[in-house]
Design an enzyme around this catalytic site. Structure first.
Site, PDB file in Angstrom:
ATOM      1  N   ASN A   9     -22.855   1.881  -1.948  1.00 23.00           N
ATOM      2  CA  ASN A   9     -23.866   2.055  -2.993  1.00 23.00           C
ATOM      3  C   ASN A   9     -24.894   0.940  -2.825  1.00 23.00           C
ATOM      4  O   ASN A   9     -24.632  -0.200  -3.183  1.00 23.00           O
ATOM      5  CB  ASN A   9     -23.168   1.973  -4.355  1.00 23.00           C
ATOM      6  CG  ASN A   9     -24.146   2.035  -5.515  1.00 23.00           C
ATOM      7  OD1 ASN A   9     -25.328   2.319  -5.332  1.00 23.00           O
ATOM      8  ND2 ASN A   9     -23.647   1.769  -6.712  1.00 23.00           N
ATOM      9  N   LYS A  11     -27.679   0.562  -4.314  1.00 28.13           N
ATOM     10  CA  LYS A  11     -28.367   0.228  -5.572  1.00 28.13           C
ATOM     11  C   LYS A  11     -29.876   0.091  -5.322  1.00 28.13           C
ATOM     12  O   LYS A  11     -30.403   0.796  -4.477  1.00 28.13           O
ATOM     13  CB  LYS A  11     -27.751  -1.026  -6.199  1.00 28.13           C
ATOM     14  CG  LYS A  11     -26.224  -0.907  -6.306  1.00 28.13           C
ATOM     15  CD  LYS A  11     -25.565  -1.992  -7.114  1.00 28.13           C
ATOM     16  CE  LYS A  11     -24.065  -1.755  -7.131  1.00 28.13           C
ATOM     17  NZ  LYS A  11     -23.340  -2.736  -7.939  1.00 28.13           N
ATOM     18  N   HIS A  97     -22.261   5.563 -12.744  1.00 32.66           N
ATOM     19  CA  HIS A  97     -22.049   4.153 -12.388  1.00 32.66           C
ATOM     20  C   HIS A  97     -22.210   3.271 -13.637  1.00 32.66           C
ATOM     21  O   HIS A  97     -23.045   3.553 -14.491  1.00 32.66           O
ATOM     22  CB  HIS A  97     -23.035   3.726 -11.302  1.00 32.66           C
ATOM     23  CG  HIS A  97     -22.678   2.403 -10.718  1.00 32.66           C
ATOM     24  ND1 HIS A  97     -23.013   1.223 -11.334  1.00 32.66           N
ATOM     25  CD2 HIS A  97     -21.956   2.071  -9.624  1.00 32.66           C
ATOM     26  CE1 HIS A  97     -22.526   0.219 -10.615  1.00 32.66           C
ATOM     27  NE2 HIS A  97     -21.878   0.704  -9.578  1.00 32.66           N
ATOM     28  N   GLU A  99     -23.614   0.571 -14.147  1.00 33.72           N
ATOM     29  CA  GLU A  99     -24.974   0.052 -14.390  1.00 33.72           C
ATOM     30  C   GLU A  99     -25.842   1.115 -15.058  1.00 33.72           C
ATOM     31  O   GLU A  99     -26.682   0.802 -15.902  1.00 33.72           O
ATOM     32  CB  GLU A  99     -25.595  -0.424 -13.064  1.00 33.72           C
ATOM     33  CG  GLU A  99     -24.933  -1.719 -12.602  1.00 33.72           C
ATOM     34  CD  GLU A  99     -24.847  -1.890 -11.098  1.00 33.72           C
ATOM     35  OE1 GLU A  99     -25.584  -1.206 -10.365  1.00 33.72           O
ATOM     36  OE2 GLU A  99     -24.026  -2.711 -10.649  1.00 33.72           O
ATOM     37  N   GLU A 169     -13.859   2.074 -11.141  1.00 31.60           N
ATOM     38  CA  GLU A 169     -14.530   0.784 -10.978  1.00 31.60           C
ATOM     39  C   GLU A 169     -14.411  -0.031 -12.267  1.00 31.60           C
ATOM     40  O   GLU A 169     -15.237   0.126 -13.178  1.00 31.60           O
ATOM     41  CB  GLU A 169     -16.014   1.003 -10.663  1.00 31.60           C
ATOM     42  CG  GLU A 169     -16.266   1.769  -9.379  1.00 31.60           C
ATOM     43  CD  GLU A 169     -17.636   1.446  -8.804  1.00 31.60           C
ATOM     44  OE1 GLU A 169     -17.695   0.952  -7.668  1.00 31.60           O
ATOM     45  OE2 GLU A 169     -18.635   1.666  -9.491  1.00 31.60           O
ATOM     46  N   GLY A 175     -19.515  -6.670  -8.730  1.00 28.20           N
ATOM     47  CA  GLY A 175     -20.494  -7.712  -8.443  1.00 28.20           C
ATOM     48  C   GLY A 175     -20.068  -9.097  -8.893  1.00 28.20           C
ATOM     49  O   GLY A 175     -20.872 -10.023  -8.910  1.00 28.20           O
ATOM     50  N   SER A 215     -16.067  -5.401  -6.024  1.00 24.72           N
ATOM     51  CA  SER A 215     -15.854  -6.566  -5.156  1.00 24.72           C
ATOM     52  C   SER A 215     -14.918  -6.299  -3.977  1.00 24.72           C
ATOM     53  O   SER A 215     -14.122  -7.171  -3.611  1.00 24.72           O
ATOM     54  CB  SER A 215     -15.374  -7.762  -5.988  1.00 24.72           C
ATOM     55  OG  SER A 215     -16.367  -8.126  -6.943  1.00 24.72           O
TER      56      SER A 215
HETATM   57  P1  PGA Z   1     -19.619  -4.517  -5.705  1.00 26.29           P
HETATM   58  O1  PGA Z   1     -20.202  -3.194  -6.410  1.00 26.29           O
HETATM   59  O2  PGA Z   1     -18.879  -4.060  -4.473  1.00 26.29           O
HETATM   60  O3  PGA Z   1     -20.832  -5.331  -5.389  1.00 26.29           O
HETATM   61  O4  PGA Z   1     -18.722  -5.164  -6.690  1.00 26.29           O
HETATM   62  C1  PGA Z   1     -19.431  -2.026  -6.507  1.00 26.29           C
HETATM   63  C2  PGA Z   1     -20.244  -0.963  -7.168  1.00 26.29           C
HETATM   64  O5  PGA Z   1     -21.115  -1.276  -8.001  1.00 26.29           O
HETATM   65  O6  PGA Z   1     -20.054   0.236  -6.884  1.00 26.29           O
END
Ligand code: PGA
Length: 252
Positions: A9, A11, A97, A99, A169, A175, A215
């Protein structure tokens, strides 16, 4: 046999040149990789999807969008429809997601509509869900996850699950560098598979791929992916470096 899947992803990262460069590097890193039962997916931003489709032609790398609007078309300034995505060769979309839920007010109810539209248009859906830190510390994480799935997905027919990829997730792991342990991931994935078996049937539950996200890095991917109910990962930060993402792909 259910598919193993590693999805990146991206983003809101990478302009057009960076998109092309990263795809080129990925193709190099993945030369000789036996895809067999594994799907490798990247999700660049809307504006770079068409080029990404072009640059991955004749490879096994698939391209996903990061969102869509549930309506067929109309007065929805700034939005993108499922038909528009299909028209440029996209056949996967990430929905739900954390976010999008946190910054763009997406709810289980609006996501249920988006998922239906995506599936009606033949898209595969990588459906994201997961608990907040306070849900876990108060030991409500199973309940929260069950509600998210029930509200957004359990209205679907069994056939729809041919197009559904689940991505658990935990929000506290996205993140933050604080990944769930492999055992925590396995415990939740097992719970989710049981839920699918109860709500639908065991055969369906055994066929749905459940990815872990939050992560995942080259140094922890192998352990997480070794768990029986973890079928791959949704990768954020580490998907922006070809070397890291391909190392994660190779540990599947
Ligand atoms: P990350 O993000 O691997 O940077 O923790 C995962 C995601 O948002 O799908």
């Amino acid at each position: 046999m259910r598919k193993k899947i590693v999805a990146g992803n991206w983003k809101m990262n990478n302009n057009l040149n960076e998109t092309k460069k990263l795809i080129k590097e990925l193709k190099n890193e993945l030369k000789g990789f036996e895809f067999d039962n594994t799907r490798v997916i990247i999700a660049p931003s809307f504006v770079n999807l068409q080029q990404a489709v072009k640059k991955t032609e004749e490879t096994k790398i698939e391209v996903s969008a990061q969102n869509l609007h549930q309506a067929k078309n109309g007065a929805f300034t700034g939005e993108v429809s499922a038909e528009m995505l299909v028209d440029i060769g996209i056949d996967i979309v990430i929905l739900g997601h954390s976010e999008r839920r946190a910054y763009f007010n997406e709810t289980d109810e609006s996501l249920a509509l988006k998922v239906k539209t995506a599936i009606a248009n033949g898209l595969d859906v990588i459906f994201c869900f997961g608990e907040q830190l306070e849900d876990r510390t108060s030991e409500n994480h199973f309940k929260v996850v069950e509600e998210q799935l029930r509200n957004a997905l359990f209205g679907l027919s069994s056939e729809a699950y041919n197009n559904i990829i689940l991505a658990y997730e935990p929000v506290w792991a996205i993140g933050t560098g604080q990944t769930a342990t492999a055992d925590q991931a396995q415990e939740m994935h097992y719970f989710i598979r049981n839920l699918l078996a109860k709500e639908y049937n065991d055969a369906l539950a055994q066929e749905v791929s459940i990815l872990y996200g939050g992560s995942v890095k080259p140094n922890n991917a192998e352990e997480i992916f070794s768990k029986p109910d973890v079928d791959g990962g949704l990768i954020g930060g580490a998907s922006l470096k070809a070397e890291d993402f391909s190392a994660i792909v190779k540990s599947i």
